[in-house]
Design a protein around this motif. Sequence first.
Motif, PDB file in Angstrom:
ATOM      1  N   SER A  17      28.870  40.922  39.321  1.00  0.00           N
ATOM      2  CA  SER A  17      28.091  41.962  39.280  1.00  0.00           C
ATOM      3  C   SER A  17      28.561  43.302  39.648  1.00  0.00           C
ATOM      4  CB  SER A  17      26.798  41.461  40.171  1.00  0.00           C
ATOM      5  OG  SER A  17      27.131  41.521  41.540  1.00  0.00           O
ATOM      6  N   ASP A  18      29.490  43.503  40.193  1.00  0.00           N
ATOM      7  CA  ASP A  18      30.362  44.651  40.829  1.00  0.00           C
ATOM      8  C   ASP A  18      31.464  45.011  40.433  1.00  0.00           C
ATOM      9  OD1 ASP A  18      31.431  46.956  42.556  1.00  0.00           O
ATOM     10  OD2 ASP A  18      30.369  46.099  44.315  1.00  0.00           O
ATOM     11  N   PRO A  19      31.486  45.887  39.346  1.00  0.00           N
ATOM     12  CA  PRO A  19      32.744  46.141  38.471  1.00  0.00           C
ATOM     13  C   PRO A  19      34.010  46.483  39.720  1.00  0.00           C
ATOM     14  CG  PRO A  19      31.134  47.173  37.197  1.00  0.00           C
ATOM     15  CD  PRO A  19      30.574  46.850  38.751  1.00  0.00           C
ATOM     16  N   LYS A  20      33.574  47.450  40.433  1.00  0.00           N
ATOM     17  CA  LYS A  20      34.575  47.729  41.458  1.00  0.00           C
ATOM     18  C   LYS A  20      35.319  46.558  42.392  1.00  0.00           C
ATOM     19  CE  LYS A  20      35.828  50.765  45.516  1.00  0.00           C
ATOM     20  NZ  LYS A  20      35.073  51.825  46.282  1.00  0.00           N
ATOM     21  N   PHE A  21      34.403  45.449  42.905  1.00  0.00           N
ATOM     22  CA  PHE A  21      34.822  44.236  43.576  1.00  0.00           C
ATOM     23  C   PHE A  21      35.597  43.613  42.523  1.00  0.00           C
ATOM     24  CE2 PHE A  21      34.337  40.074  44.903  1.00  0.00           C
ATOM     25  CZ  PHE A  21      34.814  40.321  46.362  1.00  0.00           C
ATOM     26  N   ALA A  22      35.139  43.332  41.250  1.00  0.00           N
ATOM     27  CA  ALA A  22      35.912  42.625  40.226  1.00  0.00           C
ATOM     28  C   ALA A  22      37.322  42.982  40.095  1.00  0.00           C
ATOM     29  CB  ALA A  22      35.218  42.718  38.976  1.00  0.00           C
ATOM     30  N   GLU A  23      37.583  44.285  40.027  1.00  0.00           N
ATOM     31  CA  GLU A  23      38.798  44.903  39.883  1.00  0.00           C
ATOM     32  C   GLU A  23      39.622  44.534  41.108  1.00  0.00           C
ATOM     33  OE1 GLU A  23      42.259  46.557  38.922  1.00  0.00           O
ATOM     34  OE2 GLU A  23      40.612  45.766  37.560  1.00  0.00           O
ATOM     35  N   MET A  24      39.079  44.815  42.465  1.00  0.00           N
ATOM     36  CA  MET A  24      39.560  44.652  43.716  1.00  0.00           C
ATOM     37  C   MET A  24      40.274  43.038  43.314  1.00  0.00           C
ATOM     38  SD  MET A  24      37.506  46.433  46.522  1.00  0.00           S
ATOM     39  CE  MET A  24      38.103  45.335  47.870  1.00  0.00           C
ATOM     40  N   PHE A  25      39.435  42.209  43.091  1.00  0.00           N
ATOM     41  CA  PHE A  25      39.652  40.910  43.158  1.00  0.00           C
ATOM     42  C   PHE A  25      40.734  40.486  42.084  1.00  0.00           C
ATOM     43  CE2 PHE A  25      39.043  36.417  41.396  1.00  0.00           C
ATOM     44  CZ  PHE A  25      38.750  35.566  42.447  1.00  0.00           C
ATOM     45  N   ARG A  26      40.663  41.001  40.846  1.00  0.00           N
ATOM     46  CA  ARG A  26      41.766  40.851  40.232  1.00  0.00           C
ATOM     47  C   ARG A  26      43.329  41.609  40.577  1.00  0.00           C
ATOM     48  NH1 ARG A  26      45.163  43.214  37.095  1.00  0.00           N
ATOM     49  NH2 ARG A  26      44.421  45.198  37.726  1.00  0.00           N
ATOM     50  N   ALA A  27      43.208  42.662  41.063  1.00  0.00           N
ATOM     51  CA  ALA A  27      44.446  43.233  41.516  1.00  0.00           C
ATOM     52  C   ALA A  27      44.962  42.476  42.781  1.00  0.00           C
ATOM     53  CB  ALA A  27      43.993  44.565  42.300  1.00  0.00           C
ATOM     54  N   TYR A  28      44.006  41.683  43.560  1.00  0.00           N
ATOM     55  CA  TYR A  28      44.336  40.862  44.591  1.00  0.00           C
ATOM     56  C   TYR A  28      44.976  39.802  44.211  1.00  0.00           C
ATOM     57  CZ  TYR A  28      44.563  37.769  48.563  1.00  0.00           C
ATOM     58  OH  TYR A  28      44.956  36.628  49.676  1.00  0.00           O
ATOM     59  N   HIS A  29      44.435  39.076  43.230  1.00  0.00           N
ATOM     60  CA  HIS A  29      45.171  37.892  42.423  1.00  0.00           C
ATOM     61  C   HIS A  29      46.607  38.160  42.045  1.00  0.00           C
ATOM     62  CE1 HIS A  29      45.197  34.234  40.229  1.00  0.00           C
ATOM     63  NE2 HIS A  29      45.559  34.846  39.179  1.00  0.00           N
ATOM     64  N   VAL A  30      46.449  39.211  41.238  1.00  0.00           N
ATOM     65  CA  VAL A  30      47.895  39.638  40.651  1.00  0.00           C
ATOM     66  C   VAL A  30      49.098  39.967  41.751  1.00  0.00           C
ATOM     67  CG1 VAL A  30      49.287  41.638  39.709  1.00  0.00           C
ATOM     68  CG2 VAL A  30      47.060  40.650  38.626  1.00  0.00           C
ATOM     69  N   LEU A  31      48.579  40.689  42.875  1.00  0.00           N
ATOM     70  CA  LEU A  31      49.496  40.844  44.036  1.00  0.00           C
ATOM     71  C   LEU A  31      49.957  39.523  44.734  1.00  0.00           C
ATOM     72  CD1 LEU A  31      51.222  42.532  45.837  1.00  0.00           C
ATOM     73  CD2 LEU A  31      49.041  42.962  47.167  1.00  0.00           C
TER      74      LEU A  31
END
Length: 77
Positions: free
Chosen positions: A25-39
């Motif tokens: 539901s939160d695009p900013k959180f979704a991007e943080m989640f994705r960036a964390y997963h990649v890192l």
Amino acid sequence: MSHDPHQLLEEFPDKAEKILRLKGSDPKFAEMFRAYHVLNHEIVEAETDVHPTSDDILEDMKKKRLKMLDSFASILA
């Protein structure tokens, strides 16, 4: 399929529902989640010599992961 340690849902098992809800539901959180997963995946690959890197770079990546975990902890509190 490999399993990387330090997955976000494992780091905050008691917040799994909230994480999944925010991810959807939160695009900013979704991007943080994705960036964390990649890192996190990059760290695992460096640690297992799939993509070796210098100790300094690996240490910097781990520090960034910890800062990201602190941000998630604040959001999920």
